[in-house]
Write a protein that holds these residues in place. Structure first.
Motif, PDB file in Angstrom:
ATOM      1  N   THR A  95      43.097  47.088  33.571  1.00  0.00           N
ATOM      2  CA  THR A  95      42.088  47.006  32.532  1.00  0.00           C
ATOM      3  C   THR A  95      41.909  48.205  31.705  1.00  0.00           C
ATOM      4  N   SER A  98      47.010  49.912  28.743  1.00  0.00           N
ATOM      5  CA  SER A  98      47.417  48.963  27.476  1.00  0.00           C
ATOM      6  C   SER A  98      48.940  49.289  27.228  1.00  0.00           C
ATOM      7  N   SER A 209      41.138  47.589  22.422  1.00  0.00           N
ATOM      8  CA  SER A 209      40.350  47.148  23.764  1.00  0.00           C
ATOM      9  C   SER A 209      40.386  48.630  24.501  1.00  0.00           C
ATOM     10  N   THR A 212      36.959  50.420  23.206  1.00  0.00           N
ATOM     11  CA  THR A 212      35.719  50.336  23.467  1.00  0.00           C
ATOM     12  C   THR A 212      35.341  50.895  24.801  1.00  0.00           C
ATOM     13  N   ASP A 232      40.804  41.073  20.053  1.00  0.00           N
ATOM     14  CA  ASP A 232      41.491  42.308  20.655  1.00  0.00           C
ATOM     15  C   ASP A 232      40.383  43.148  21.259  1.00  0.00           C
ATOM     16  N   GLU A 236      38.915  43.289  26.608  1.00  0.00           N
ATOM     17  CA  GLU A 236      38.640  44.121  27.895  1.00  0.00           C
ATOM     18  C   GLU A 236      37.340  44.738  27.668  1.00  0.00           C
ATOM     19  N   LEU A 237      36.287  43.810  27.104  1.00  0.00           N
ATOM     20  CA  LEU A 237      35.132  44.470  26.483  1.00  0.00           C
ATOM     21  C   LEU A 237      34.096  44.867  27.595  1.00  0.00           C
TER      22      LEU A 237
END
Length: 268
Positions: A95, A98, A209, A212, A232, A236-237
């Protein structure tokens, strides 16, 4: 020469598997056209970066501000760095990583010096555009004396255009705050990203993502995201980070005012 028909089934499968295994081994080690990104640094545009004020304003009085407006960044493998299948698979399952097409991260070529020069050029253009957008907004809002205002921005070697929105918000907060004597941030730690145009339109960026996660790591409770990238940003907020979609500079300011007053605020 030999015939597979003369071999038992297990032996035939073993013979056929050899080139497949070899192909997979080569593929796993071969460089792929991807970059692996992770959360980068953030910078409070109302404060200092590397010991220097991020925004310096002349030609108009500035106000003391509280709260933070944090522009966010990502860090990616360099344009000359090889990324293997193993790196890509690892990035897909983490997570905090990317996997992105290399040409979407480095569209100007494979030379690191060229890329850095291009990104710093983009940042300079973004700074100039952000200043024009902020001063245009202040003039339309009836703030006097904006014709003489000049803003200097220093973010060191941070490149790219994605700080545009936050540079505009920083200039507005330092000169006019929320327009009623208070801070545009309402004293909060607000992070986000987005390009800006001269007429105040907010544009999409890459790596939302990851940004954040950088925002949450550095204490932000609110994240401003270009509306087109809501999905987007939600991917993975981090828990406890509130997303506010934005489309224009004026709309962003209105959302921040509403947030401070407990009014209705857009959401993804």
């Amino acid at each position: 020469m030999f015939s597979l028909s003369s071999l038992t089934r297990p032996k035939a499968l073993a013979v056929c598997a050899v080139p497949v295994v070899a192909l997979l081994a080569v593929t796993a080690l071969a460089p792929l056209p991807f970059a692996v990104a992770q959360p980068g640094s953030t910078a409070n545009v109302l404060g200092a970066s590397e010991g220097k004020p991020v925004i310096t304003i002349s030609g108009a009085p500035t106000r003391e501000t509280s709260g933070q407006l944090r522009m966010t960044t990502i860090v990616a493998t360099g344009p000359e760095m090889d990324v293997s299948l193993g790196d890509v698979v690892d990035g897909w399952f983490r997570t905090d990583r990317s996997v992105m097409p290399k040409d979407s991260v480095y569209p100007t070529g494979d030379n690191e010096e060229e890329v850095e020069k291009h990104n710093l050029g983009d940042m300079k253009k973004s700074q100039d555009t952000a200043t024009r957008a902020a001063l245009s907004y202040l003039k339309e809002s009836g703030v006097d004396g904006t014709d003489k205002v000049k803003a200097k921005v220093d973010l060191g070697k941070v490149g790219g255009p994605s700080a545009g929105l936050f540079l505009s918000l920083g200039i507005i907060d330092m000169i006019d705050g929320n327009g009623s004597g208070g801070d545009l941030t309402g004293g909060r730690n607000i992070a986000g990203t987005g390009t800006i145009t001269d007429d105040g339109k907010v544009g999409p960026v890459g790596g939302v993502s990851m940004k954040t996660q950088a925002a949450k790591r550095d204490g932000a409770s609110v994240f401003l995201v270009p509306q087109a990238e809501c999905s987007d940003a939600q991917a993975e907020l981090p828990k406890g980070l509130r997303l506010i979609p934005v489309k224009t500079l004026q709309g962003t300011v209105e959302s921040l005012r509403a947030l401070d007053k407990g009014g209705k605020v857009p959401s993804c």
